[in-house]
Design an enzyme around this catalytic site. Sequence first.
Site, PDB file in Angstrom:
ATOM      1  N   GLY A  44       0.806  -1.217   0.000  1.00 12.71           N
ATOM      2  CA  GLY A  44       0.000   0.000   0.000  1.00 12.71           C
ATOM      3  C   GLY A  44       0.834   1.259   0.000  1.00 12.71           C
ATOM      4  N   LEU A  79       0.348   3.661  -2.120  1.00 11.55           N
ATOM      5  CA  LEU A  79       0.701   3.485  -3.532  1.00 11.55           C
ATOM      6  C   LEU A  79       1.224   4.764  -4.177  1.00 11.55           C
ATOM      7  CD1 LEU A  79      -2.304   1.263  -4.720  1.00 11.55           C
ATOM      8  CD2 LEU A  79      -0.069   0.559  -3.818  1.00 11.55           C
ATOM      9  N   GLY A  92       5.442   4.097  -8.833  1.00 12.67           N
ATOM     10  CA  GLY A  92       6.220   2.857  -8.964  1.00 12.67           C
ATOM     11  C   GLY A  92       5.283   1.658  -8.940  1.00 12.67           C
ATOM     12  N   HIS A  93       4.385   1.630  -7.968  1.00 11.48           N
ATOM     13  CA  HIS A  93       3.400   0.540  -7.902  1.00 11.48           C
ATOM     14  C   HIS A  93       2.515   0.551  -9.157  1.00 11.48           C
ATOM     15  CE1 HIS A  93       3.890   1.401  -3.415  1.00 11.48           C
ATOM     16  NE2 HIS A  93       4.219   0.121  -3.497  1.00 11.48           N
ATOM     17  N   GLN A 142       7.984  -9.295   7.938  1.00 11.50           N
ATOM     18  CA  GLN A 142       9.210  -8.886   7.242  1.00 11.50           C
ATOM     19  C   GLN A 142       9.869  -7.660   7.878  1.00 11.50           C
ATOM     20  OE1 GLN A 142       6.985  -8.242   3.485  1.00 11.50           O
ATOM     21  NE2 GLN A 142       8.306  -6.476   3.196  1.00 11.50           N
ATOM     22  N   VAL A 202      10.898   3.151 -11.110  1.00 12.24           N
ATOM     23  CA  VAL A 202      10.351   4.474 -11.434  1.00 12.24           C
ATOM     24  C   VAL A 202      10.971   5.484 -10.468  1.00 12.24           C
ATOM     25  CG1 VAL A 202       8.261   5.888 -11.577  1.00 12.24           C
ATOM     26  CG2 VAL A 202       8.187   3.464 -12.239  1.00 12.24           C
ATOM     27  N   SER A 219       7.245   4.208  -0.792  1.00  6.86           N
ATOM     28  CA  SER A 219       6.232   4.621   0.193  1.00  6.86           C
ATOM     29  C   SER A 219       6.908   5.320   1.361  1.00  6.86           C
ATOM     30  CB  SER A 219       5.472   3.397   0.702  1.00  6.86           C
ATOM     31  OG  SER A 219       4.947   2.672  -0.381  1.00  6.86           O
TER      32      SER A 219
HETATM   33  P1  AMP Z   1       6.057  -2.373  -1.608  1.00  8.58           P
HETATM   34  O1  AMP Z   1       4.660  -1.848  -1.473  1.00  8.58           O
HETATM   35  O2  AMP Z   1       7.109  -1.376  -1.245  1.00  8.58           O
HETATM   36  O3  AMP Z   1       6.241  -3.729  -0.973  1.00  8.58           O
HETATM   37  O4  AMP Z   1       6.269  -2.613  -3.160  1.00  8.58           O
HETATM   38  C1  AMP Z   1       5.413  -3.425  -3.907  1.00  8.58           C
HETATM   39  C2  AMP Z   1       6.032  -3.689  -5.255  1.00  8.58           C
HETATM   40  O5  AMP Z   1       6.236  -2.453  -5.945  1.00  8.58           O
HETATM   41  C3  AMP Z   1       7.410  -4.365  -5.155  1.00  8.58           C
HETATM   42  O6  AMP Z   1       7.524  -5.342  -6.168  1.00  8.58           O
HETATM   43  C4  AMP Z   1       8.355  -3.223  -5.362  1.00  8.58           C
HETATM   44  O7  AMP Z   1       9.594  -3.602  -5.903  1.00  8.58           O
HETATM   45  C5  AMP Z   1       7.576  -2.372  -6.369  1.00  8.58           C
HETATM   46  N1  AMP Z   1       8.055  -1.000  -6.333  1.00  8.58           N
HETATM   47  C6  AMP Z   1       8.137  -0.183  -5.246  1.00  8.58           C
HETATM   48  N2  AMP Z   1       8.686   1.014  -5.594  1.00  8.58           N
HETATM   49  C7  AMP Z   1       8.956   0.943  -6.922  1.00  8.58           C
HETATM   50  C8  AMP Z   1       9.552   1.835  -7.866  1.00  8.58           C
HETATM   51  N3  AMP Z   1       9.974   3.044  -7.525  1.00  8.58           N
HETATM   52  N4  AMP Z   1       9.682   1.423  -9.138  1.00  8.58           N
HETATM   53  C9  AMP Z   1       9.274   0.182  -9.516  1.00  8.58           C
HETATM   54  N5  AMP Z   1       8.721  -0.718  -8.667  1.00  8.58           N
HETATM   55  C10 AMP Z   1       8.561  -0.351  -7.392  1.00  8.58           C
END
Ligand code: AMP
Length: 253
Positions: free
Chosen positions: A31, A33, A36-37, A61, A176, A186
């Site tokens: 979340g 979001l 990138g997400h 984690q 991104v 986040s």
């Molecule tokens: P998280 O919510 O941080 O666990 O991220 C969920 C997914 O989004 C994971 O696969 C992250 O690698 C991806 N993600 C987070 N930030 C970015 C970003 N800046 N660019 C690309 N993917 C991202």
Amino acid sequence: MEIIRDPLILQKLVLEKKSEGHSIGFVPTMGALHQGHISLVKKSCEENTLNIVSIFVNPTQFNQQEDFDNYPQTLDADLRILSDYPVDFIFCPNKESLYPDNYNYTVQEHNESQLLCGKSRPGHFQGVLTVVLKLLNIVQPTKAYFGEKDFQQLQLIKNMVAAFFIPTQIVSVPIVRDYAGLALSSRNQRLSPQGLEKAQLFAKILKDAADTTSAYKELESNHIQVDYLEEIHHRRFGAVVVDNVRLIDNVQI
Ligand code: AMP
């Protein structure tokens, strides 16, 4: 767009949809979001006929309670963002429903998970791999999307899927970044204006430094606390702490 909280209900629904011939795209997130997400969501929606996003801040984690407590939770805003995309189901389980075993059963990787983030965050990847295995078993996606922002995590998940013969294709999505080159995260929400500048400087130094020694010196001289800086397989990985917020990034070299 339907919100589902119960893992068994989602599992049954997805099996029905699969039997109708749908390809299932899945984007697991914690979340808060950002774009990138959304790049993962867009790719999933382009490549699949039924799309599922999960939002779950996975407690297993986090190796520090304070970090878990401070993790941003913005469900209403997340749902508004996702409503702009053809996402069919949002999976929002709670800890009890996802961990009926009380985290007695876990996935452990004994090699790569001990390096980089695994070294400074003991138990982190055990939590990540365990929750991802659970999510993949519930959703049984055709393709699941992960960002290169968490490069070590991506490799570990790819290898787990191969090791356990999980019938899902893991798709990697490029990082991104903001206008200054900082990888969106986040956690960036928790940075002060000065902290944001330091975080952007971290991204620049990681990318431009000749080697890890000079990167280390430059970060230190800018009062940026380094957790690790390492080069493995033609990729430079870095983790720093700014404003008490842990930030990670990686670049190809
Ligand atoms: P998280 O919510 O941080 O666990 O991220 C969920 C997914 O989004 C994971 O696969 C992250 O690698 C991806 N993600 C987070 N930030 C970015 C970003 N800046 N660019 C690309 N993917 C991202």
